[in-house]
Design an enzyme around this catalytic site. Sequence first.
Site, mmCIF file in Angstrom:
data_model
loop_
_atom_site.group_PDB
_atom_site.id
_atom_site.type_symbol
_atom_site.label_atom_id
_atom_site.label_comp_id
_atom_site.label_asym_id
_atom_site.label_seq_id
_atom_site.Cartn_x
_atom_site.Cartn_y
_atom_site.Cartn_z
ATOM 1 N N TYR A 41 0.815 -1.329 0.021
ATOM 2 C CA TYR A 41 0.208 -0.059 -0.058
ATOM 3 C C TYR A 41 0.921 1.207 -0.012
ATOM 4 C CZ TYR A 41 -4.090 2.952 1.443
ATOM 5 O OH TYR A 41 -5.018 4.122 1.707
ATOM 6 N N LYS B 168 0.942 3.840 -2.997
ATOM 7 C CA LYS B 168 0.514 5.482 -2.672
ATOM 8 C C LYS B 168 1.911 6.300 -3.025
ATOM 9 C CE LYS B 168 -3.763 4.569 -1.725
ATOM 10 N NZ LYS B 168 -4.897 4.921 -2.687
HETATM 11 P P1 NAD Z 1 -13.841 1.291 0.566
HETATM 12 O O1 NAD Z 1 -13.377 -0.057 0.711
HETATM 13 O O2 NAD Z 1 -14.954 1.841 0.952
HETATM 14 O O3 NAD Z 1 -14.076 1.804 -1.128
HETATM 15 C C1 NAD Z 1 -13.205 1.141 -1.952
HETATM 16 C C2 NAD Z 1 -13.729 0.845 -3.324
HETATM 17 O O4 NAD Z 1 -13.025 0.716 -4.557
HETATM 18 C C3 NAD Z 1 -15.273 0.270 -3.544
HETATM 19 O O5 NAD Z 1 -15.990 0.882 -4.368
HETATM 20 C C4 NAD Z 1 -14.628 -0.899 -4.112
HETATM 21 O O6 NAD Z 1 -15.568 -1.589 -4.827
HETATM 22 C C5 NAD Z 1 -13.736 -0.367 -5.138
HETATM 23 N N1 NAD Z 1 -12.810 -1.307 -5.731
HETATM 24 C C6 NAD Z 1 -11.897 -2.272 -4.873
HETATM 25 N N2 NAD Z 1 -11.087 -2.865 -5.899
HETATM 26 C C7 NAD Z 1 -11.703 -2.635 -7.068
HETATM 27 C C8 NAD Z 1 -11.514 -3.091 -8.123
HETATM 28 N N3 NAD Z 1 -10.673 -4.191 -8.557
HETATM 29 N N4 NAD Z 1 -12.098 -2.594 -9.467
HETATM 30 C C9 NAD Z 1 -12.979 -1.785 -9.075
HETATM 31 N N5 NAD Z 1 -13.155 -1.004 -7.998
HETATM 32 C C10 NAD Z 1 -12.435 -1.619 -6.932
HETATM 33 O O7 NAD Z 1 -12.379 2.343 0.645
HETATM 34 P P2 NAD Z 1 -12.049 3.646 0.941
HETATM 35 O O8 NAD Z 1 -11.515 3.801 2.401
HETATM 36 O O9 NAD Z 1 -13.179 4.610 0.491
HETATM 37 O O10 NAD Z 1 -11.041 4.011 0.130
HETATM 38 C C11 NAD Z 1 -10.923 4.724 -1.068
HETATM 39 C C12 NAD Z 1 -9.794 5.296 -1.669
HETATM 40 O O11 NAD Z 1 -9.272 6.067 -0.554
HETATM 41 C C13 NAD Z 1 -8.718 4.225 -1.588
HETATM 42 O O12 NAD Z 1 -7.673 4.473 -2.798
HETATM 43 C C14 NAD Z 1 -7.858 4.341 -0.248
HETATM 44 O O13 NAD Z 1 -6.267 3.561 -0.525
HETATM 45 C C15 NAD Z 1 -7.665 5.668 0.030
HETATM 46 N N6 NAD Z 1 -7.842 5.956 1.518
HETATM 47 C C16 NAD Z 1 -8.458 5.779 2.328
HETATM 48 C C17 NAD Z 1 -8.305 6.123 3.412
HETATM 49 C C18 NAD Z 1 -9.142 5.536 4.758
HETATM 50 O O14 NAD Z 1 -8.826 5.780 5.909
HETATM 51 N N7 NAD Z 1 -10.444 4.954 4.549
HETATM 52 C C19 NAD Z 1 -7.210 6.898 3.964
HETATM 53 C C20 NAD Z 1 -6.341 7.225 2.793
HETATM 54 C C21 NAD Z 1 -6.735 7.010 1.705
#
Ligand code: NAD
Length: 257
Positions: A152, A156
């Site tokens: 990850y 990133k």
């Molecule tokens: P989440 O699991 O709620 O949502 C992830 C989304 O990506 C879902 O809609 C899922 O279906 C989709 N996805 C996953 N694999 C896929 C694939 N192979 N093809 C198509 N779609 C796919 O997660 P989130 O927390 O909303 O994360 C969203 C983004 O934010 C990510 O890139 C994550 O790394 C980043 N992020 C999250 C956080 C956090 O604390 N939640 C912090 C920093 C960054």
Amino acid sequence: MKKRTVLITGSTSGIGLGIANGFARKGYNIIFNGLEKNGAAIAAEVATFHQVEHLYSPANMLDPASLRSLVQEAAAQFGTVDVLINNAGIQHVSPIEDFPEDKWNDIIAINLTSAFHLIKAAWPLMKAQQFGRIINIASAHGLFASEFKSAYVAAKHGLIGLTKTIALEGAPHNITCNAICPGYVKTPLVEKQVADQAKAHHLPENEVAANIFLAKQAVKSFVPVEVIADTALLFASEGATTITGVALPVDGGWSAQ
Ligand code: NAD
């Protein structure tokens, strides 16, 4: 002002869904994407609530041909993609010696390589219209490391490198490219980590939020998805022509320390 179209990957859950709501509130046409079983219904509900046009695609970020088709479908329905938000992402928490190789490959493909394919596919549309706004949802882990998240953190950091390169290439064409680096946002992605973090750090599950997730943030609460959406709206705005190549922390002060 022309009605703009935004494509948001992973927008049927968590941060992506929050961003979709923010852009729908501003009247954008929305292209939703995500693997949730009820993805089509989630997309239709947001679009109906905000009375905007939309398209939903379950295109898999692991399949470059589907990503090219996704951009083609968007262009066929709305004429172009004005704003591309690369948000889909997954996580896996494990010490390096046990880190599964297939998880490494999937994380690099979904969290990094899919952004390359989508940017490449949307580029000719953005270049032809001399307008484009590309926003990559990186992470505080695009700027800093934490143990047990090798794939990850690598993906990133790579996404921020890609952001800067695209910013340089887009500059002559009014195509900007920026990254948002959230701290912890309470979404399914974070909730799924609780058990693994507890195991890796030898902690009870009820201590993971305070001791792991929020330990590095000065603000001891999760980042609201609305704050991420508002940041993306700023980067996407017509006037933001010279905001480019930025990796902006939205992390409750994590990066201030
Ligand atoms: P989440 O699991 O709620 O949502 C992830 C989304 O990506 C879902 O809609 C899922 O279906 C989709 N996805 C996953 N694999 C896929 C694939 N192979 N093809 C198509 N779609 C796919 O997660 P989130 O927390 O909303 O994360 C969203 C983004 O934010 C990510 O890139 C994550 O790394 C980043 N992020 C999250 C956080 C956090 O604390 N939640 C912090 C920093 C960054």
